[in-house]
Design an enzyme around this catalytic site. Structure first.
Site, PDB file in Angstrom:
ATOM      1  CG  ASP A  78     -18.194  27.874 -33.813  1.00  0.00           C
ATOM      2  OD1 ASP A  78     -18.877  27.084 -34.500  1.00  0.00           O
ATOM      3  OD2 ASP A  78     -16.950  27.794 -33.711  1.00  0.00           O
ATOM      4  CG  HIS A  80     -15.718  27.592 -37.013  1.00  0.00           C
ATOM      5  ND1 HIS A  80     -15.717  26.927 -35.804  1.00  0.00           N
ATOM      6  CD2 HIS A  80     -14.951  26.832 -37.844  1.00  0.00           C
ATOM      7  CE1 HIS A  80     -14.998  25.824 -35.901  1.00  0.00           C
ATOM      8  NE2 HIS A  80     -14.507  25.747 -37.127  1.00  0.00           N
ATOM      9  CB  SER A 116     -11.582  24.712 -37.547  1.00  0.00           C
ATOM     10  OG  SER A 116     -12.648  23.819 -37.567  1.00  0.00           O
TER      11      SER A 116
END
Length: 506
Positions: A415, A441, A184
């Protein structure tokens, strides 16, 4: 990227107010860009979810760009040496992102580390968790919170830990082969670290790495619609229209239905609803949201009530989200133990934006969640003068045109954050899309669903385990190749030159 809402995570102390996804403390597990819940939520795991939770500390410089400022703060980190083939095994640096870092999680990186005989180390991001330089996180005191400062933190940590390891194994002057990992926002840091400090790492994995700062991030909402499918998307859009209509007519009783009467700002309330829907797709749980909505629409059941049940039972009850964390008044809290959301919003408002706004047409979220809502939030929470200069951020790092080498990108097909990542592949910057119904994710590291991550990133619950396993093999092949090239260039001089790293089949 960790990476709908840019809600940061906090340390877990409070029990009422801190039942916000903000407080991670005893067992919470960081996941990017949507904050993990407090104790008792879905993301809480037992000891087997961590390889270690033993805290270690180092002194870190507050401002790396001012040589006359000698202030320092204590930065927390973790190490796990059970798999380490001392003294010549590689060092895997796992970056903690916009959350309290409570240990090294037992995800798929643990499997890779075991195969390569690697040491695992993981420093906490400045300001988050227990690594806060200040007792009061006023806007003035947040000026040292940036990706640039965090990257130099990592470079300093690498030098510190290398010396620590050398002292432990009597390897004075030795330089191990380092490889950097992150998911991320931490995935973006992983890519940027390889870009800015190529001499300090053999390569990087950017799992769902959000390297593109985006001011008007309409692709986020568009992906929610695609991931939902026609029936679920239509149901979500109808809910949005109904709620917008009730708010416009002054019927705030709809907030009571969702247990969100404390959100006086309608935009904050609508942002909560948009986040709650998006999270099902981001973290690989689409059926939890879509099945009851599609069924309700077919049966003529009240859609808004059905969605309210999902938010209260799943998003707040099991996932551990908190209504209070969407309140702009709450975001003004400057106490470190309660400020993790404030911290991430500061990074959003000052550097990367990622403003998830409604597209002009066919939007799933309310059109009231627009650029003005985000800019008003930034101004209200941090005052005048805090603004995300997306152009300069992308100019500095390159955005999706990042010109680094030996960085592997991996994204899940469902995602919404993948549209801020590098999806175009090249020889030096390979990029892989893991395609399955519940691949979201950081699925390459977490497995399916992604929250909480599965022990050792187990892929068996993915709708297409073979899709995930194929990408994982490609990632491991890149790590193997780049570590061996690093070795040939002089790292780990005591190992036999020219040999590939000895790893078992993964």
């Amino acid at each position: 990227m960790e990476f709908g809402s840019a809600r940061a995570t906090a340390t877990a102390h409070l029990v009422s107010v801190a039942a916000l996804l903000l407080l991670l403390a005893h067992g919470g597990e960081p996941v990017g860009l949507w904050r993990p819940p407090p104790g008792g939520g879905l993301l809480v795991g037992g000891a087997d979810r961590y390889l270690t939770r033993d805290e270690r500390w180092m002194s870190q410089t507050l401002d790396h760009f001012n040589p006359t400022d000698h202030r320092q703060f204590k930065q927390r980190y973790y190490e796990f040496l059970d798999y380490y083939r001392a003294p010549n095994g590689p060092i895997f640096l796992k970056i903690c992102g916009e959350a309290s870092c409570n240990g090294i999680t037992n995800d798929y990186l643990a499997v890779i580390a075991k195969k390569f005989g690697a040491a695992l180390v993981s420093p906490e991001h400045r300001y988050y968790g227990k690594s806060s330089p200040f007792e009061s996180l006023t806007t003035e005191n947040l000026r040292f919170l940036s990706s640039k400062q965090a990257l130099v933190d990592l470079a300093v940590f690498r030098q510190y830990y290398q010396e620590t390891l050398n002292a432990k194994y009597n390897g004075s002057g030795a330089d191990s082969s380092w490889f950097v990992f992150g998911g991320s926002y931490a995935g973006a840091l992983s890519a940027w670290f390889r870009l800015k400090f190529p001499h300090l790492t053999c390569g990087s994995l950017a799992s769902s790495g959000v390297v593109l700062a985006v001011y008007n991030f309409t692709d986020f909402d568009k992906q929610i619609g695609e991931s939902a499918g026609p029936e679920c998307k239509e149901a979500l859009q109808e809910i949005t229209r109904l709620v917008d209509g009730q708010l416009q007519s002054g019927r705030n009783s709809v907030k009571q239905l969702f247990g969100a009467t404390k959100l006086e700002n309608d935009g904050d309330f609508l942002y909560l609803l948009a986040d709650a829907a998006a999270i099902a797709f981001q973290y690989g749980n689409p059926d939890v949201l879509c099945s009851p909505l599609v069924e309700a629409k077919k049966n003529g059941t009240d859609l808004v009530e059905t969605f309210a049940h999902y938010i209260k039972d799943y998003y707040i009850g099991k996932f551990g989200a908190s209504v209070a964390s969407y309140d702009q008044q709450y975001l003004k809290n400057t106490t470190p133990a309660e400020s993790s959301y404030r911290l991430w919003w500061y990074q959003v408002c000052s550097e990367v934006a990622y403003f998830q706004v409604a597209p002009k047409n066919d939007s799933v979220r309310s059109t009231k969640i627009d650029i003005k809502y985000h800019l008003d939030l930034c101004r209200n929470v941090f005052g005048e003068g805090v603004y995300p200069d997306v152009f300069m951020t992308n100019l500095y790092y390159g955005g999706t045109r990042i010109a680094g080498s030996k960085i592997v990108f991996a994204n899940g097909s469902q995602d919404p954050w993948r549209h801020a990542s590098k999806q175009k592949s090249s020889e030096e910057l390979p990029s892989y899309l893991i395609e399955c119904k519940n691949c979201g994710h950081c699925s390459d590291l977490s497995g399916c669903p992604q929250a909480p991550s599965n022990i050792e990133g187990d892929s068996s619950k993915c709708s297409s385990p073979e899709a995930l396993n194929k990408v994982r093999k490609q990632i491991v092949d890149h790590i193997d190749l780049w570590l061996s090239e690093c070795q040939d260039q002089g790292h780990d001089k005591e190992t036999s030159p020219g040999n590939r790293w000895s790893i078992a089949t993964i």
